[in-house]
Design an enzyme around this catalytic site. Structure first.
Site, short mmCIF file in Angstrom:
data_model
loop_
_atom_site.label_atom_id
_atom_site.label_comp_id
_atom_site.label_asym_id
_atom_site.label_seq_id
_atom_site.Cartn_x
_atom_site.Cartn_y
_atom_site.Cartn_z
N ASN A 180 52.47 11.80 -21.70
CA ASN A 180 52.47 13.15 -20.70
C ASN A 180 52.75 12.74 -19.18
OD1 ASN A 180 52.50 15.30 -18.99
ND2 ASN A 180 50.12 15.72 -18.97
N GLY A 181 53.63 12.53 -18.25
CA GLY A 181 53.73 11.82 -17.08
C GLY A 181 55.14 11.41 -16.50
N CYS B 269 55.45 16.64 -19.44
CA CYS B 269 55.34 16.76 -21.06
C CYS B 269 54.39 17.42 -21.59
CB CYS B 269 55.95 16.41 -21.43
SG CYS B 269 57.25 14.76 -21.26
N ASP C 109 60.91 5.41 -19.20
CA ASP C 109 59.53 4.95 -18.89
C ASP C 109 58.86 5.22 -19.97
OD1 ASP C 109 59.32 7.61 -18.59
OD2 ASP C 109 58.30 7.73 -16.82
#
Length: 634
Positions: free
Chosen positions: A79-80, A2, A104
């Site tokens: 993000n990730g 993201c 997650d």
């Protein structure tokens, strides 16, 4: 994967609900990082933006994600990927927490609800996290252990801005100006693309959360002059993880066995995905290991969900530069076939090879700069871009071998005594020293580059842990390992992140699993290079995994410079156009006559060197960057 953006301001003079258009603009600047979905969360004190590339639980992982605590919200932008989210979710459930999704993202949010800022110590993955806690009136930012995912921030008056890329902050042109001061000039011409978080972001007063760090901003009351302005306080960045020196007590057999187990475990966790997974295969040792391990792992070894099973045919990709084959001179026993083909035959993968040429470089020479928001290396990044463009046709996730040479001391630099004896970053070498030779005297008077280089080096090793009892050679090798893991790897990961995310593709890096990195950090160099070959311990650990000819072939380093002289000639011609234009900003920095000497002799082989090529390209990139970003020097 993201892109995130945000703006927090607790001042009673500002109502951020009036600035929704600005957060939309900031969020749109990283559309490429998440073209599938976008979301905004807004309040009078905070604005959060999110762009999403769906990889796990498309329906349940929408962001910004909100947890309601009474009438207050805890808001997350992330993000990730979190690789231990299933184990962490089970632990949170056992503590009484409930979940609405399989994502997650929700695990990170509930981890913060359960453990507060300490939650980051529980996470294993690549991540950049922003949490706005209305109840406790705080903004919490955190970045993963090795710095796989980026996170930038700045403060302007009562405002705090953050984002996945520098362009997010610059998009808020009400508050952030593209300014560069004397320190930024030093970074620009000494470090170039190799800048690191602790050293700076070249742009004035724009910062990056360092790997393994977090930073918290708290609302506070400022009673100066009794004006009752509401502002914020922060104690700066706080380290939650770092490398620790420990005696390495495992013997060769134990080390090779444990190393294999850690790599296999890291890879297995990173194969969790709801979308197709692809693999980088360069023909080198580290990528061959990952592809081979993935092909041999049984279906039961994979966490769910995983798009691979025992019947899967792996999709592998490689990229070469046109003409590079003549720069590899290999003399080995065994088959004389290209090593990529050997591995493909061994694992029976569906392989696609791409090729990059001078036209690719010239036609896209400014794209790496626009992806990083800073001058870059087109010759290093464009071949990767060409390959990733092809990967995108077949999947959303790519497994890469980035980080292996850093954690296992695989570079030639580790062997060179000359490298160990200099007090500067090894990879800077002569390139930027050469650039400095072409700078105007008034620029050199502002910055003592020799002194600056020493300061950068001393700052880099200042907090390096030491192990009592190591001899001088071992200490120097540990220093080199520290610099490559903590600094050079940051550049390599940044290069991979910006290049891949500019094409909406997620790259995962198993060799950057922090448990694996911790173990490798303490393996002595003499053991890492056992059998008198780089990464010898990795080769030992994979004896039963890959054929010996693949394991033990020695390959020359990838050519640092594009070997086709037409690239050098072409960039010289491009720079000549710029420096003959009296309005070109690069003229404020360089001695025109010195550069023209190289340009006018561009057909002479004596001038077609790696150093000259790097200087010309860097000056060309800097000139374009100043124009495109309207950079002001203050």
């Amino acid at each position: 994967m993201c892109g995130i953006s945000g703006w927090v301001n607790w001042s009673n003079k500002n109502d951020l609900l009036k600035e929704v258009g600005m957060i939309q603009k900031m969020n749109q600047s990283v559309y490429h990082r998440g073209p599938e979905e976008g979301g905004i969360w807004k309040s009078s004190d905070a604005l959060f933006g999110h762009r999403r590339l769906c990889v796990i639980d498309a329906a349940g992982g929408k962001q910004p994600m909100i947890f309601k605590k009474g009438d207050k919200s805890i808001v997350l932008c992330f993000n990730g990927e979190l690789y231990n989210f299933q184990d962490l979710k089970n632990e949170l459930i056992s503590l009484g927490n409930q979940f609405k999704s399989h994502s997650d993202t929700e695990v990170i949010l509930m981890s913060y609800v359960q453990w507060g800022e300490e939650c980051v110590k529980k996470l294993n993955g690549m991540f950049a996290i922003a949490i706005f806690d209305e109840e406790n009136q705080k903004l919490f930012l955190a970045r993963d252990h090795l710095g796989v995912k980026p996170l930038f921030y700045c403060t302007r008056g009562d405002s705090i801005l953050f984002g996945s890329e520098i362009k997010v902050l610059l998009s808020n042109n009400k508050l952030v100006k593209p300014e560069v001061d004397k320190d930024g000039i030093a970074q620009l011409f000494y470090l170039g693309a190799f800048r690191t978080p602790e050293i700076g972001c070249i742009f004035k007063d724009i910062h990056e959360v360092s790997p393994g760090n977090s930073i918290t901003f708290n609302k506070s009351i400022n009673d100066n002059n009794n004006n009752n302005n509401i502002s914020f306080t922060t104690n700066g960045q706080k380290e939650y993880w770092n490398l620790k020196c420990l005696p390495h007590t495992d013997d060769i057999h134990q080390t090779s066995k444990k190393l294999r187990g850690l790599i296999e475990g890291a890879l297995s966790k990173q194969l969790v995905s709801d979308v197709p997974i692809t693999f980088l295969l360069s023909g080198g040792l580290s990528s061959s290991v990952l592809v081979s391990l993935a092909s041999s792992l049984s279906k039961s070894s994979f966490p769910e969900p995983c798009p691979l099973n025992e019947n899967s045919i792996l999709k592998t990709f490689s990229c070469e530069f046109e003409g590079d084959d003549k720069d590899y001179k290999e003399k080995v026993e065994g088959p004389k076939k290209p090593w990529v083909e050997s591995v493909v035959e061994n694992v029976q993968s569906n392989h696609i090879s791409t090729q990059c040429n001078v036209d690719n470089l010239l036609n896209t020479i400014s794209l790496p700069m626009k992806a990083r928001d800073l001058p870059s290396f087109s010759k290093w990044e464009t071949p990767l871009r060409v390959m990733l463009n092809k990967v995108k046709e077949h999947g959303v996730v790519l497994i890469s071998d980035e980080g292996c040479d850093e954690i296992l001391s695989g570079y030639d630099w580790f062997k060179r005594k000359s490298t160990q004896d200099i007090d500067r970053l090894p990879w800077i070498g002569k390139v930027y020293n050469n650039i400095n030779n072409f700078l105007k005297d008034e620029i050199l008077e502002q910055v003592d580059y020799m002194k600056y280089g020493e300061q950068v080096y001393q700052k880099a090793i200042k907090n390096m842990p030491v192990l009592q009892g190591e001899d001088e050679t071992q200490v120097k090798q540990r220093v080199a390992s520290w610099l490559f893991i903590k600094y050079f790897l940051v550049y390599m990961l940044e290069r991979e992140d910006r290049t891949s995310m500019s094409q909406s593709l997620e790259v995962r890096v198993p060799y950057c699993d922090y448990n694996l990195v911790e173990y490798c950090w303490n393996i002595p160099y003499i053991m890492k290079s056992i059998d008198d070959i780089e990464k010898g311990i990795l080769r030992r650990s994979m004896t039963q995994q890959l054929p010996r000819d693949i394991l033990y072939h020695k390959k020359n380093n990838f050519p640092l410079a594009v070997q086709d002289k037409n690239f050098f000639i072409s960039i010289c011609s491009l720079l000549e156009i710029e420096i003959n234009n009296p309005t070109s900003p690069i003229l404020n920095f360089i001695k025109k006559e010195s550069i023209m000497e190289i340009i006018t002799k561009k057909y002479d082989e004596k001038y077609q060197t790696y150093q000259n090529q790097s200087v010309i390209e860097h000056l060309l990139q800097v000139n374009t960057w100043i124009i495109d970003y309207n950079v002001k020097f203050v």
